[in-house]
Design a protein around this motif. Structure first.
Motif, mmCIF file in Angstrom:
data_model
loop_
_atom_site.group_PDB
_atom_site.id
_atom_site.type_symbol
_atom_site.label_atom_id
_atom_site.label_comp_id
_atom_site.label_asym_id
_atom_site.label_seq_id
_atom_site.Cartn_x
_atom_site.Cartn_y
_atom_site.Cartn_z
ATOM 1 N N LEU A 29 0.819 -1.218 0.000
ATOM 2 C CA LEU A 29 0.000 0.000 0.000
ATOM 3 C C LEU A 29 0.852 1.267 0.000
ATOM 4 C CD1 LEU A 29 -3.026 -0.746 2.332
ATOM 5 C CD2 LEU A 29 -3.044 -0.338 -0.131
ATOM 6 N N LYS A 30 2.025 1.206 0.625
ATOM 7 C CA LYS A 30 2.910 2.375 0.647
ATOM 8 C C LYS A 30 3.330 2.790 -0.756
ATOM 9 C CE LYS A 30 4.952 1.769 5.200
ATOM 10 N NZ LYS A 30 6.188 1.550 5.967
ATOM 11 N N THR A 31 3.282 1.860 -1.706
ATOM 12 C CA THR A 31 3.720 2.156 -3.066
ATOM 13 C C THR A 31 2.593 2.694 -3.955
ATOM 14 O OG1 THR A 31 3.276 -0.047 -3.991
ATOM 15 C CG2 THR A 31 5.402 0.276 -2.883
ATOM 16 N N VAL A 32 1.361 2.658 -3.465
ATOM 17 C CA VAL A 32 0.217 3.104 -4.261
ATOM 18 C C VAL A 32 0.007 4.599 -4.019
ATOM 19 C CG1 VAL A 32 -2.232 2.795 -4.762
ATOM 20 C CG2 VAL A 32 -0.837 0.813 -4.117
ATOM 21 N N TYR A 37 -4.608 5.303 3.850
ATOM 22 C CA TYR A 37 -5.120 4.025 4.322
ATOM 23 C C TYR A 37 -4.843 3.860 5.804
ATOM 24 C CZ TYR A 37 -0.232 2.682 3.795
ATOM 25 O OH TYR A 37 1.134 2.634 3.883
ATOM 26 N N GLU A 38 -5.634 2.984 6.393
ATOM 27 C CA GLU A 38 -5.490 2.685 7.818
ATOM 28 C C GLU A 38 -5.758 1.199 8.034
ATOM 29 O OE1 GLU A 38 -7.507 3.771 12.145
ATOM 30 O OE2 GLU A 38 -8.227 4.767 10.328
ATOM 31 N N LEU A 39 -4.819 0.518 8.635
ATOM 32 C CA LEU A 39 -4.985 -0.882 8.982
ATOM 33 C C LEU A 39 -5.865 -0.985 10.220
ATOM 34 C CD1 LEU A 39 -4.160 -3.897 8.663
ATOM 35 C CD2 LEU A 39 -2.221 -3.379 10.162
ATOM 36 N N PRO A 49 -9.443 8.614 -4.755
ATOM 37 C CA PRO A 49 -10.258 8.498 -5.960
ATOM 38 C C PRO A 49 -10.543 7.019 -6.263
ATOM 39 C CG PRO A 49 -8.409 9.989 -6.309
ATOM 40 C CD PRO A 49 -8.186 9.321 -4.995
ATOM 41 N N LEU A 50 -11.711 6.751 -6.796
ATOM 42 C CA LEU A 50 -12.138 5.375 -7.039
ATOM 43 C C LEU A 50 -11.116 4.582 -7.852
ATOM 44 C CD1 LEU A 50 -14.496 3.622 -6.214
ATOM 45 C CD2 LEU A 50 -15.682 4.335 -8.287
ATOM 46 N N GLN A 51 -10.572 5.182 -8.873
ATOM 47 C CA GLN A 51 -9.582 4.500 -9.716
ATOM 48 C C GLN A 51 -8.361 4.088 -8.898
ATOM 49 O OE1 GLN A 51 -8.117 6.935 -12.925
ATOM 50 N NE2 GLN A 51 -7.138 5.233 -13.947
ATOM 51 N N ARG A 52 -7.931 4.935 -7.980
ATOM 52 C CA ARG A 52 -6.755 4.623 -7.142
ATOM 53 C C ARG A 52 -7.100 3.542 -6.122
ATOM 54 N NH1 ARG A 52 -3.454 4.602 -9.902
ATOM 55 N NH2 ARG A 52 -2.063 4.307 -8.159
ATOM 56 N N ILE A 53 -8.337 3.570 -5.597
ATOM 57 C CA ILE A 53 -8.773 2.518 -4.682
ATOM 58 C C ILE A 53 -8.727 1.170 -5.391
ATOM 59 C CG2 ILE A 53 -10.770 1.554 -3.464
ATOM 60 C CD1 ILE A 53 -11.471 4.429 -2.636
ATOM 61 N N PHE A 54 -9.252 1.110 -6.617
ATOM 62 C CA PHE A 54 -9.222 -0.149 -7.359
ATOM 63 C C PHE A 54 -7.794 -0.613 -7.624
ATOM 64 C CE2 PHE A 54 -13.658 0.922 -9.052
ATOM 65 C CZ PHE A 54 -14.273 0.077 -8.145
ATOM 66 N N ALA A 55 -6.893 0.320 -7.911
ATOM 67 C CA ALA A 55 -5.478 -0.042 -8.109
ATOM 68 C C ALA A 55 -4.894 -0.615 -6.817
ATOM 69 C CB ALA A 55 -4.684 1.175 -8.571
ATOM 70 N N ALA A 56 -5.250 -0.007 -5.684
ATOM 71 C CA ALA A 56 -4.761 -0.500 -4.397
ATOM 72 C C ALA A 56 -5.304 -1.888 -4.096
ATOM 73 C CB ALA A 56 -5.146 0.475 -3.278
#
Length: 102
Positions: A29-32, A37-39, A49-56
């Protein structure tokens, strides 16, 4: 801004302990870029953004395979509120304010 909760469960790992996989996924996740984000004890909250969430989520889903898992089950929930800005912390604060009224 969309808020997502994702849970990734490696299966076929040979052990009941999954913390090494979770640690690997947090490193991924650090690379996205473009997300926060929060564990949590049961999953990870991702905002962006939705696109970035899907990439993550894709990166998280692939991570256990790279670490040797034979099967991966991924669950995703998305809250995409568009009438006003929203954050995970803001949602919690709204409930906390209502609890103080009681």
């Amino acid at each position: 801004m969309p808020i997502a909760e994702v849970t990734v469960i490696p299966i076929g790992t040979g052990s009941t302990s999954l913390s090494s996989y979770v640690a690997d996924m947090q490193r991924v996740l650090k690379t996205v870029e473009g997300i926060t984000y929060e564990l949590t004890s049961m999953g990870t909250i991702i905002e962006g953004p939705l696109q970035r969430i899907f990439a993550a989520v894709e990166a998280l889903h692939e991570s256990p395979f790279a670490a040797g898992a034979e099967r991966v089950s991924t669950s995703l929930k998305i809250d995409d509120r568009r009438d006003k800005p929203s954050t995970s912390r803001g949602k919690l604060e709204s409930v906390e304010r209502k609890l103080q009224v009681d």
